[in-house]
Design a protein around this motif. Structure first.
Motif, short mmCIF file in Angstrom:
data_model
loop_
_atom_site.label_atom_id
_atom_site.label_comp_id
_atom_site.label_asym_id
_atom_site.label_seq_id
_atom_site.Cartn_x
_atom_site.Cartn_y
_atom_site.Cartn_z
N GLU A 128 -54.20 90.63 67.10
CA GLU A 128 -55.23 90.61 66.06
C GLU A 128 -54.79 91.53 64.93
N ASN A 129 -54.65 90.97 63.73
CA ASN A 129 -54.34 91.74 62.53
C ASN A 129 -55.65 92.12 61.86
N ASN A 130 -56.03 93.39 61.94
CA ASN A 130 -57.31 93.83 61.40
C ASN A 130 -57.08 94.85 60.29
N ALA A 131 -56.83 94.38 59.08
CA ALA A 131 -56.63 95.26 57.91
C ALA A 131 -55.53 96.27 58.19
N ASP A 132 -55.89 97.53 58.40
CA ASP A 132 -54.87 98.55 58.58
C ASP A 132 -54.61 98.87 60.05
N LYS A 133 -55.09 98.05 60.97
CA LYS A 133 -54.83 98.22 62.40
C LYS A 133 -54.43 96.87 63.01
N VAL A 134 -53.70 96.95 64.11
CA VAL A 134 -53.30 95.75 64.84
C VAL A 134 -53.65 95.97 66.31
N VAL A 135 -54.21 94.93 66.93
CA VAL A 135 -54.52 95.00 68.35
C VAL A 135 -53.68 93.96 69.08
N CYS A 136 -53.03 94.41 70.13
CA CYS A 136 -52.19 93.53 70.95
C CYS A 136 -52.82 93.43 72.33
N HIS A 137 -52.99 92.21 72.82
CA HIS A 137 -53.57 91.97 74.14
C HIS A 137 -52.48 91.48 75.09
N PHE A 138 -52.51 91.99 76.31
CA PHE A 138 -51.48 91.68 77.30
C PHE A 138 -52.06 90.88 78.46
N SER A 139 -51.15 90.20 79.17
CA SER A 139 -51.57 89.34 80.28
C SER A 139 -52.15 90.12 81.45
N ASN A 140 -51.88 91.41 81.52
CA ASN A 140 -52.44 92.23 82.61
C ASN A 140 -53.85 92.71 82.31
N GLY A 141 -54.41 92.26 81.18
CA GLY A 141 -55.77 92.62 80.82
C GLY A 141 -55.90 93.83 79.92
N GLU A 142 -54.81 94.55 79.70
CA GLU A 142 -54.86 95.74 78.85
C GLU A 142 -54.63 95.36 77.38
N SER A 143 -55.03 96.27 76.49
CA SER A 143 -54.86 96.08 75.05
C SER A 143 -54.29 97.36 74.45
N TYR A 144 -53.73 97.20 73.26
CA TYR A 144 -53.14 98.34 72.54
C TYR A 144 -53.50 98.20 71.08
#
Length: 363
Positions: A128-144
């Motif tokens: 997810e590209n959110n303006a000045d932040k990016v969120v990455c979702h992983f197959s193990n259920g975690e996000s960054y």
């Protein structure tokens, strides 16, 4: 600045080293459960060496690599075809051409960055590209969540697909597969400080030393569909080492790689996400520049961020510098190999003319 790398291969870890040295909060996510090193060996050229030196890795790199002083070519009957002296390249170009074991290189990079800092078993599924932040979702259920995400996840990049969708892969015009493996250098009758190639219009095989007493062989044959056909092609080349080398190489260690690139210079940077290495510019191996261009990406990314604290400006500067050069090399790599249908020169000659002379100022 918080930067996440999706992919813990050569490009991801080397670029992570560069940004960590700038004081950034860097995380590396790798989908495999262990350190990956697809392939067996590498021929890295002076442009790669300069980039690796620029990342502060000179001593470690020199310790695991073998300087290639010559590139030698022969007919299947052993008749010499060419010889290119490269013994002065370190002085002339700032780094030598080398052979290196791929896993040794991956291990060196991981140990430099910190093996315990690489998060294994993290396969990216969405971004997810959110303006000045990016969120990455992983197959193990975690996000960054980070300020920047770098897609370093290879030719079949999930990050790239999230950014621009599927890309059309282009098959190699000259041969469909490359085969390669690592064996003991003492078992191969070749110059221990050279790349030695035996070639014909239909196929070829080369050997380089890669350190620690090992040799890396690699080759392609036009029209073959499997390993058996590849081996059979060389069965009559009895005046070369090749039939014996193939016979003593354990079959389960031989890597078969289908050859594809992407012939469309798509945009790498979308918001706070960009691409490096094979995710950005997949290329054919015939000019042996894939890994070399990846290391140059890593240094260019570091240099872009060293010049500005503005992430958007840094990402724009990185892509503006690297994309034209990388796609020049992509096009050069499509010409095939020596004695192929395009009648190109030996790879060491091509490197000087098509890469070093035309792109050095951009590296």
């Amino acid at each position: 600045m918080r930067v996440g790398f999706c992919g813990g291969g050569l490009g991801g870890i080397s670029a992570a080293i560069g940004l960590a040295d700038l004081g950034f909060d860097v995380d590396v996510f790798e989908r495999s459960p262990l350190l990956r090193a697809t392939g067996a060996g590498l021929n890295l050229w002076p442009n790669a060496g300069r980039a690796i030196y620029g990342l502060g890795l000179r001593g470690r790199y020199d310790a695991i690599s073998v300087k290639l002083n010559r590139y030698l070519g022969f007919n299947p009957d052993g008749t010499p075809l060419f010889e290119k002296d490269t013994s002065d390249w370190a002085l002339r170009y700032g780094a030598p051409s080398v052979g290196v074991h791929r896993f040794a290189l991956s291990s060196m990079l991981a140990e430099t960055f910190g093996m315990d800092r690489i998060k294994f078993g993290y396969e990216v599924v969405s971004i997810e590209n959110n303006a000045d932040k990016v969120v990455c979702h992983f197959s193990n259920g975690e996000s960054y969540e980070g300020d920047v995400i770098i897609g370093a996840d290879g030719i079949y990049s999930t990050v790239r697909e999230q950014l621009i969708g599927a890309v059309p892969f282009r098959q190699n015009d000259h041969h469909a597969y490359r085969y390669r493996a690592v064996i003991n250098l003492s078992d191969v009758d070749v110059d221990p400080a050279a790349q030695t190639t035996f070639c014909s219009p239909g196929g070829w095989m080369a050997v380089i030393p890669v350190g620690n007493g090992k040799a890396y062989w690699f080759g392609s044959v036009f029209g073959v569909k499997n390993l058996d056909e590849f081996i059979q092609f060389f069965s009559s080349w009895t005046r070369t080492h090749i039939p014996r080398t193939l016979s003593i190489t354990p079959r389960d260690t031989i890597v078969e790689s289908p050859l594809y690139d992407v012939d469309i210079p798509y945009k790498w940077t979308h918001g706070r996400v960009t691409l490096i290495g094979d995710a950005a510019h997949p290329m054919m191996p015939d000019l042996a520049q894939g890994a070399s261009q990846t290391f140059i990406d890593a240094l260019a990314l570091r240099e872009a961020f060293a010049k500005t604290n503005n992430a958007d400006e840094a990402l724009h500067a990185y892509e503006s510098q690297r994309r034209p050069v990388a796609y020049h090399v992509v096009k050069c790599s499509q010409k095939g190999g020596f004695l192929g249908k395009n009648k190109v020169d030996p790879v060491a000659v091509r490197y000087e003319r098509e890469v070093e002379a035309s792109t050095a100022a951009s590296l």
